[in-house]
Design a protein around this motif. Structure first.
Motif, PDB file in Angstrom:
ATOM      1  N   MET A  96      42.416  33.377  40.952  1.00 32.60           N
ATOM      2  CA  MET A  96      42.180  33.949  42.271  1.00 32.60           C
ATOM      3  C   MET A  96      42.453  35.453  42.300  1.00 32.60           C
ATOM      4  SD  MET A  96      43.503  32.303  45.842  1.00 32.60           S
ATOM      5  CE  MET A  96      42.613  32.597  47.370  1.00 32.60           C
ATOM      6  N   ILE A  97      43.192  35.944  41.304  1.00 26.54           N
ATOM      7  CA  ILE A  97      43.465  37.381  41.224  1.00 26.54           C
ATOM      8  C   ILE A  97      42.156  38.162  41.152  1.00 26.54           C
ATOM      9  CG2 ILE A  97      44.385  39.192  39.710  1.00 26.54           C
ATOM     10  CD1 ILE A  97      46.672  37.324  39.020  1.00 26.54           C
ATOM     11  N   ALA A  98      41.205  37.656  40.375  1.00 24.24           N
ATOM     12  CA  ALA A  98      39.921  38.342  40.215  1.00 24.24           C
ATOM     13  C   ALA A  98      39.150  38.417  41.526  1.00 24.24           C
ATOM     14  CB  ALA A  98      39.086  37.631  39.153  1.00 24.24           C
ATOM     15  N   SER A  99      39.339  37.431  42.393  1.00 22.77           N
ATOM     16  CA  SER A  99      38.601  37.398  43.658  1.00 22.77           C
ATOM     17  C   SER A  99      38.957  38.562  44.571  1.00 22.77           C
ATOM     18  CB  SER A  99      38.879  36.075  44.391  1.00 22.77           C
ATOM     19  OG  SER A  99      38.532  34.967  43.590  1.00 22.77           O
ATOM     20  N   ILE A 103      38.467  43.937  47.013  1.00 22.36           N
ATOM     21  CA  ILE A 103      39.214  44.411  48.181  1.00 22.36           C
ATOM     22  C   ILE A 103      40.169  45.530  47.790  1.00 22.36           C
ATOM     23  CG2 ILE A 103      40.917  43.777  49.933  1.00 22.36           C
ATOM     24  CD1 ILE A 103      39.714  41.021  50.019  1.00 22.36           C
ATOM     25  N   ILE A 104      40.901  45.324  46.707  1.00 22.25           N
ATOM     26  CA  ILE A 104      41.852  46.338  46.246  1.00 22.25           C
ATOM     27  C   ILE A 104      41.125  47.633  45.908  1.00 22.25           C
ATOM     28  CG2 ILE A 104      43.542  46.918  44.477  1.00 22.25           C
ATOM     29  CD1 ILE A 104      44.532  44.764  46.336  1.00 22.25           C
ATOM     30  N   MET A 105      39.996  47.524  45.196  1.00 21.01           N
ATOM     31  CA  MET A 105      39.237  48.712  44.799  1.00 21.01           C
ATOM     32  C   MET A 105      38.631  49.420  46.009  1.00 21.01           C
ATOM     33  SD  MET A 105      39.609  48.930  41.553  1.00 21.01           S
ATOM     34  CE  MET A 105      41.268  48.408  42.035  1.00 21.01           C
ATOM     35  N   ILE A 175      48.237  46.197  47.132  1.00 23.38           N
ATOM     36  CA  ILE A 175      47.426  47.030  48.021  1.00 23.38           C
ATOM     37  C   ILE A 175      48.255  48.176  48.594  1.00 23.38           C
ATOM     38  CG2 ILE A 175      47.801  45.844  50.236  1.00 23.38           C
ATOM     39  CD1 ILE A 175      44.743  46.072  50.662  1.00 23.38           C
ATOM     40  N   PHE A 176      49.551  47.945  48.778  1.00 23.36           N
ATOM     41  CA  PHE A 176      50.449  49.002  49.257  1.00 23.36           C
ATOM     42  C   PHE A 176      50.513  50.147  48.237  1.00 23.36           C
ATOM     43  CE2 PHE A 176      54.622  51.006  49.536  1.00 23.36           C
ATOM     44  CZ  PHE A 176      54.700  51.312  50.887  1.00 23.36           C
ATOM     45  N   VAL A 177      50.716  49.809  46.974  1.00 26.83           N
ATOM     46  CA  VAL A 177      50.828  50.833  45.925  1.00 26.83           C
ATOM     47  C   VAL A 177      49.488  51.511  45.677  1.00 26.83           C
ATOM     48  CG1 VAL A 177      51.391  51.252  43.504  1.00 26.83           C
ATOM     49  CG2 VAL A 177      52.751  49.630  44.835  1.00 26.83           C
ATOM     50  N   VAL A 178      48.405  50.734  45.640  1.00 30.80           N
ATOM     51  CA  VAL A 178      47.078  51.290  45.347  1.00 30.80           C
ATOM     52  C   VAL A 178      46.638  52.279  46.423  1.00 30.80           C
ATOM     53  CG1 VAL A 178      44.617  50.711  45.239  1.00 30.80           C
ATOM     54  CG2 VAL A 178      46.264  49.402  43.900  1.00 30.80           C
ATOM     55  N   ILE A 179      46.845  51.955  47.683  1.00 30.43           N
ATOM     56  CA  ILE A 179      46.437  52.853  48.769  1.00 30.43           C
ATOM     57  C   ILE A 179      47.214  54.165  48.715  1.00 30.43           C
ATOM     58  CG2 ILE A 179      46.547  53.184  51.277  1.00 30.43           C
ATOM     59  CD1 ILE A 179      45.653  50.322  51.628  1.00 30.43           C
ATOM     60  N   ASN A 180      48.515  54.086  48.481  1.00 33.12           N
ATOM     61  CA  ASN A 180      49.319  55.312  48.405  1.00 33.12           C
ATOM     62  C   ASN A 180      48.937  56.158  47.193  1.00 33.12           C
ATOM     63  OD1 ASN A 180      51.475  55.352  50.619  1.00 33.12           O
ATOM     64  ND2 ASN A 180      51.659  53.270  49.860  1.00 33.12           N
ATOM     65  N   ASN A 181      48.689  55.503  46.075  1.00 31.18           N
ATOM     66  CA  ASN A 181      48.257  56.221  44.878  1.00 31.18           C
ATOM     67  C   ASN A 181      46.911  56.906  45.108  1.00 31.18           C
ATOM     68  OD1 ASN A 181      48.289  56.632  41.769  1.00 31.18           O
ATOM     69  ND2 ASN A 181      46.357  55.591  42.132  1.00 31.18           N
ATOM     70  N   GLY A 216      43.485  51.963  39.946  1.00 30.82           N
ATOM     71  CA  GLY A 216      43.619  50.846  40.878  1.00 30.82           C
ATOM     72  C   GLY A 216      43.674  49.509  40.161  1.00 30.82           C
ATOM     73  N   ILE A 217      42.757  49.307  39.213  1.00 35.29           N
ATOM     74  CA  ILE A 217      42.753  48.063  38.437  1.00 35.29           C
ATOM     75  C   ILE A 217      44.033  47.935  37.617  1.00 35.29           C
ATOM     76  CG2 ILE A 217      41.661  46.932  36.456  1.00 35.29           C
ATOM     77  CD1 ILE A 217      38.982  47.751  37.530  1.00 35.29           C
ATOM     78  N   LEU A 218      44.437  49.049  37.003  1.00 34.09           N
ATOM     79  CA  LEU A 218      45.646  49.029  36.176  1.00 34.09           C
ATOM     80  C   LEU A 218      46.880  48.680  37.007  1.00 34.09           C
ATOM     81  CD1 LEU A 218      46.841  49.510  33.371  1.00 34.09           C
ATOM     82  CD2 LEU A 218      47.082  51.930  33.970  1.00 34.09           C
ATOM     83  N   ILE A 219      46.997  49.283  38.178  1.00 36.12           N
ATOM     84  CA  ILE A 219      48.144  49.017  39.055  1.00 36.12           C
ATOM     85  C   ILE A 219      48.140  47.563  39.528  1.00 36.12           C
ATOM     86  CG2 ILE A 219      49.132  49.530  41.325  1.00 36.12           C
ATOM     87  CD1 ILE A 219      48.199  52.446  40.892  1.00 36.12           C
ATOM     88  N   TYR A 220      46.991  47.113  40.001  1.00 30.50           N
ATOM     89  CA  TYR A 220      46.881  45.753  40.545  1.00 30.50           C
ATOM     90  C   TYR A 220      47.226  44.695  39.499  1.00 30.50           C
ATOM     91  CZ  TYR A 220      44.552  41.574  42.455  1.00 30.50           C
ATOM     92  OH  TYR A 220      44.262  40.304  42.898  1.00 30.50           O
ATOM     93  N   LEU A 221      46.635  44.810  38.324  1.00 30.40           N
ATOM     94  CA  LEU A 221      46.854  43.794  37.299  1.00 30.40           C
ATOM     95  C   LEU A 221      48.245  43.899  36.672  1.00 30.40           C
ATOM     96  CD1 LEU A 221      43.346  43.690  35.583  1.00 30.40           C
ATOM     97  CD2 LEU A 221      44.299  42.173  37.323  1.00 30.40           C
ATOM     98  N   THR A 222      48.792  45.102  36.611  1.00 32.71           N
ATOM     99  CA  THR A 222      50.160  45.252  36.101  1.00 32.71           C
ATOM    100  C   THR A 222      51.163  44.597  37.043  1.00 32.71           C
ATOM    101  OG1 THR A 222      49.624  47.326  34.962  1.00 32.71           O
ATOM    102  CG2 THR A 222      51.944  46.900  35.428  1.00 32.71           C
ATOM    103  N   ILE A 223      51.006  44.855  38.333  1.00 35.39           N
ATOM    104  CA  ILE A 223      51.893  44.227  39.321  1.00 35.39           C
ATOM    105  C   ILE A 223      51.734  42.712  39.290  1.00 35.39           C
ATOM    106  CG2 ILE A 223      52.300  43.941  41.801  1.00 35.39           C
ATOM    107  CD1 ILE A 223      51.657  46.910  42.129  1.00 35.39           C
ATOM    108  N   SER A 224      50.493  42.246  39.191  1.00 36.44           N
ATOM    109  CA  SER A 224      50.241  40.803  39.137  1.00 36.44           C
ATOM    110  C   SER A 224      50.921  40.176  37.926  1.00 36.44           C
ATOM    111  CB  SER A 224      48.731  40.535  39.082  1.00 36.44           C
ATOM    112  OG  SER A 224      48.086  41.036  40.233  1.00 36.44           O
ATOM    113  N   THR A 225      50.802  40.842  36.782  1.00 35.30           N
ATOM    114  CA  THR A 225      51.404  40.317  35.551  1.00 35.30           C
ATOM    115  C   THR A 225      52.922  40.262  35.659  1.00 35.30           C
ATOM    116  OG1 THR A 225      49.571  41.201  34.231  1.00 35.30           O
ATOM    117  CG2 THR A 225      51.606  40.665  33.062  1.00 35.30           C
ATOM    118  N   LEU A 226      53.518  41.335  36.172  1.00 30.44           N
ATOM    119  CA  LEU A 226      54.980  41.396  36.275  1.00 30.44           C
ATOM    120  C   LEU A 226      55.523  40.342  37.235  1.00 30.44           C
ATOM    121  CD1 LEU A 226      55.543  45.264  36.351  1.00 30.44           C
ATOM    122  CD2 LEU A 226      56.051  43.694  34.476  1.00 30.44           C
ATOM    123  N   LEU A 227      54.887  40.206  38.394  1.00 28.04           N
ATOM    124  CA  LEU A 227      55.394  39.256  39.382  1.00 28.04           C
ATOM    125  C   LEU A 227      55.138  37.809  38.963  1.00 28.04           C
ATOM    126  CD1 LEU A 227      54.576  40.997  42.791  1.00 28.04           C
ATOM    127  CD2 LEU A 227      56.658  41.074  41.416  1.00 28.04           C
TER     128      LEU A 227
END
Length: 232
Positions: A96-99, A103-105, A175-181, A216-227
């Motif tokens: 579901m992360i890919a779905s 939105i994140i981008m 989405i919080f980190v991506v928007i601020n970045n 954006g992709i790097l941030i999103y997937l890194t956060i997903s992996t860590l959590l």
């Protein structure tokens, strides 16, 4: 020159030589012509197209002029695809992360575009200068904090009802980190171009959009992996 005409409501301005002898004048019509030309050029840069797009008849010349912009975007998105491939384990763990990548981008891209257009316009009109770099970045960051907090809460509630609390947390943080970045990138890149004496309008496309997609992709997937690895 345009700023002087606007500030003092002038309709013409004398031109003198080194001995203060009148040799001509600049009229408001001259200023308007220059502003129209500069505005057209900036719009072309933002669109990633040559400013002679309308008047040029040769499709080969136009294609060649557009090609460098498209190549930058192509190489950038190719790098984004490579980054995406490096997180295949994470994507398999939670498909579901890919779905939610679109939105994140999209939110990151829209935020960066808003910030960049405001800065580019401010630099063009003289309302912003390089001395305003710090305050401008701080202002954009404060604005993005409010917007990112709003969308993080909204996305958390939607995904919480749709899936689970832990996945909602991943998306909210992302989405919080991506928007601020994205806001910082959107404001910083035109200011950096200005400092390097490059037209800030060149920053809009494709540099900001491509850079934002990659990060954006790097941030999103890194956060997903860590959590996900911590079982949140």
């Amino acid at each position: 020159m345009a700023n002087i005409f606007s500030k003092y409501d002038l309709v013409s301005m004398p031109v003198v030589d080194q001995e203060n002898h009148l040799i001509g004048r600049i009229t408001i019509d001259d200023v308007v012509d220059v502003l129209e030309e500069e505005g057209s050029e900036d719009m072309a840069y933002i669109a990633g197209a040559p400013d002679e797009e309308i008047t040029e008849d040769s499709i080969f010349k136009l294609a060649r002029a557009r090609l460098p912009w498209l190549l930058v975007a192509f190489m950038g998105e190719l790098l984004a695809a490579f980054i995406l491939n490096q997180f295949d384990v994470t994507l398999q763990q939670k498909l579901m992360i890919a779905s939610f990548i679109p939105i994140i981008m999209a939110m990151g891209g829209s935020t960066a575009q808003q910030a960049s257009v405001i800065v580019i316009r401010g630099l063009a009109t003289g309302d912003l200068s390089l001395r305003d770099t710090g305050p401008r970045l701080l202002k954009e960051f404060r604005i993005s904090l409010l917007n990112s907090l709003f969308f993080a809460i909204v996305l958390f509630l939607i995904v919480y009802l749709w899936d689970s609390a832990y996945f909602a947390t991943i998306l909210a943080v992302s989405i919080f980190v991506v928007i601020n970045n994205a806001a910082i990138i959107g404001a910083l890149v035109p200011l950096t171009f200005k400092r390097l004496k490059i037209d800030p309008a060149l920053a809009a496309a494709p540099f900001i959009s491509t850079t934002n997609d990659i990060l954006g992709i790097l941030i999103y997937l890194t956060i997903s992996t860590l959590l996900l690895s911590h079982g949140i």
